[in-house]
Design an enzyme around this catalytic site. Structure first.
Site, short mmCIF file in Angstrom:
data_model
loop_
_atom_site.label_atom_id
_atom_site.label_comp_id
_atom_site.label_asym_id
_atom_site.label_seq_id
_atom_site.Cartn_x
_atom_site.Cartn_y
_atom_site.Cartn_z
N GLU A 68 0.76 -1.13 -0.07
CA GLU A 68 0.27 0.05 -0.14
C GLU A 68 0.93 1.40 -0.45
O GLU A 68 1.56 1.29 0.77
CB GLU A 68 -1.10 -0.09 1.62
CG GLU A 68 -1.82 1.24 1.47
CD GLU A 68 -2.17 1.74 2.81
OE1 GLU A 68 -2.06 1.29 3.89
OE2 GLU A 68 -3.24 2.00 2.76
N HIS B 155 3.08 4.46 0.37
CA HIS B 155 2.96 5.26 2.03
C HIS B 155 3.53 6.48 2.21
O HIS B 155 4.72 6.82 2.78
CB HIS B 155 3.55 4.27 2.97
CG HIS B 155 2.97 3.38 4.22
ND1 HIS B 155 2.24 2.35 3.85
CD2 HIS B 155 2.70 3.13 5.41
CE1 HIS B 155 1.26 1.74 4.08
NE2 HIS B 155 1.62 2.00 5.20
N ASP C 3 3.26 -1.39 5.53
CA ASP C 3 2.49 -2.40 6.47
C ASP C 3 2.64 -3.71 6.92
O ASP C 3 1.91 -4.74 7.33
CB ASP C 3 0.83 -2.69 6.72
CG ASP C 3 0.94 -0.91 6.06
OD1 ASP C 3 1.38 -0.41 6.74
OD2 ASP C 3 -0.68 -0.56 5.80
N HIS D 198 -1.86 -3.45 9.31
CA HIS D 198 -2.90 -2.51 8.24
C HIS D 198 -4.28 -2.68 8.47
O HIS D 198 -4.74 -3.58 8.92
CB HIS D 198 -2.73 -3.39 7.09
CG HIS D 198 -4.09 -2.91 5.92
ND1 HIS D 198 -3.30 -1.53 5.53
CD2 HIS D 198 -4.44 -3.34 5.59
CE1 HIS D 198 -4.16 -1.55 4.52
NE2 HIS D 198 -5.41 -2.50 3.96
N GLU E 62 -7.25 -1.86 7.55
CA GLU E 62 -8.44 -2.23 7.03
C GLU E 62 -8.53 -3.60 7.11
O GLU E 62 -9.39 -3.76 6.75
CB GLU E 62 -7.93 -1.98 5.85
CG GLU E 62 -8.38 -0.13 4.91
CD GLU E 62 -7.23 0.48 5.20
OE1 GLU E 62 -6.46 0.02 6.46
OE2 GLU E 62 -7.11 1.83 4.38
N HIS F 169 -1.87 7.51 9.28
CA HIS F 169 -1.58 6.94 8.09
C HIS F 169 -0.12 7.14 7.55
O HIS F 169 0.17 8.87 6.82
CB HIS F 169 -2.25 6.79 6.83
CG HIS F 169 -1.70 6.04 5.68
ND1 HIS F 169 -1.68 4.75 6.06
CD2 HIS F 169 -1.56 6.24 4.34
CE1 HIS F 169 -0.90 4.20 3.87
NE2 HIS F 169 -1.25 5.11 3.58
N GLU G 36 4.20 5.52 11.80
CA GLU G 36 5.25 4.96 11.24
C GLU G 36 6.24 4.90 10.15
O GLU G 36 7.31 4.35 10.87
CB GLU G 36 4.27 4.57 9.53
CG GLU G 36 3.04 3.76 10.16
CD GLU G 36 2.17 2.81 9.27
OE1 GLU G 36 1.21 2.31 9.23
OE2 GLU G 36 1.80 4.35 8.39
ZN LIG Z 1 0.86 1.36 6.81
#
Ligand SMILES: [Zn+2]
Length: 259
Positions: free
Chosen positions: A35, A37, A46, A121, A123, A178, A183
């Site tokens: 994904e 970032h 992630d 992650h 989601e 995010h 992170e």
């Molecule tokens: Zn992430």
């Protein structure tokens, strides 16, 4: 606490894995995503973070880390910027559930009875729940009643004290984090080679409506894909997160499985 045994399942021979089975080891399965970032972190962020944390936890508890699931459920605008960014490669929910269910059932077939689904992650969360629920049902139908599965998101273990180190001006929300301070900081600590430090974005947090439009409304999504400023990220903050989260997760798992 480490017994010096290998931690990565993928690095073991089948005989080494078989030798571990009588000790009823805890198997940790990192589940991530591929994904976007932002302009500064890699697509694998992630997957890298839960894997690195799971390896450190496993070392403390004599656990085994199964190969990371590097794809996850579709990125959503409010938690990951959305699925439309180039390089974000996602699974349909039914695929993700089926993959995890198969992996859990196969671990159980080999005699594993304690499994930790280690999410990186956001989601993924309810699909992990569904896979765990279906696998427990599968196992019961097979007459196996002693399987325990724990599901966790490593960021949920970040304590109030560590939160103050990360966000001296206050946390906006974990969803808007995010590719932001946490992170980026942990990546700066663990994998500085993968952080484009000169491209860390700054700016106000994204502002979304209370509803979720489908197809996505791209207008509230920051063009760089980061949902709140990452400018205050540092490797020291990342080190502080690991120093607190790794022992806390290890202790929580040991306490649960000992009870
Ligand atoms: Zn992430």
């Amino acid at each position: 606490m480490s017994d010096g045994a290998a931690v990565r399942l993928a690095d073991m021979t089948w005989m080494e894995f078989a030798e571990r089975l009588p000790s009823n080891p805890i198997v940790l399965l990192p589940i991530g995503s591929t994904e976007q970032h932002g302009p500064h972190l890699p697509l694998a962020t992630d997957a890298i973070l839960p894997e690195e944390i799971a390896l450190r936890v496993a070392e403390r508890i004599g656990g085994i880390v199964a190969p990371t699931l590097s794809y996850g459920y579709k990125s959503q605008p409010k938690t990951g910027g959305g699925n439309h960014f180039p390089g974000t490669i996602s699974l349909d929910a039914s695929t993700l559930i089926a993959l995890m269910r198969d992996i859990i059932n196969d671990l159980c077939r080999h005699g594993i009875r304690r499994i930790v689904l280690f999410d990186g992650h956001m989601e993924n969360q309810w699909f992990i729940t569904e896979a765990a629920d279906l696998a427990i049902r599968d196992q019961r139908r097979e007459g196996v009643n002693d399987v325990t599965i724990l599901k966790l998101g490593y960021w949920e273990f970040i304590s109030a004290q560590t939160e103050e180190i990360l966000f001296p001006d206050g946390l906006i929300s974990w969803a808007l984090e995010h590719a932001a301070v946490m992170e980026t900081s942990v990546m700066l600590h663990l994998r500085p080679d993968l952080v484009r430090a000169d491209r860390i974005p700054d700016g106000p947090p994204a502002a979304f409506p209370l509803f979720d439009p489908y197809p996505f409304d791209l207008r509230p999504i920051p063009a760089h894909g980061v949902l709140s400023s990452a400018a205050s990220a540092t490797a020291e903050k990342g080190r502080a997160v690991l120093a607190q989260v790794v022992p806390d997760i290890a202790r929580a798992l040991q306490d649960h499985f000992a009870a």
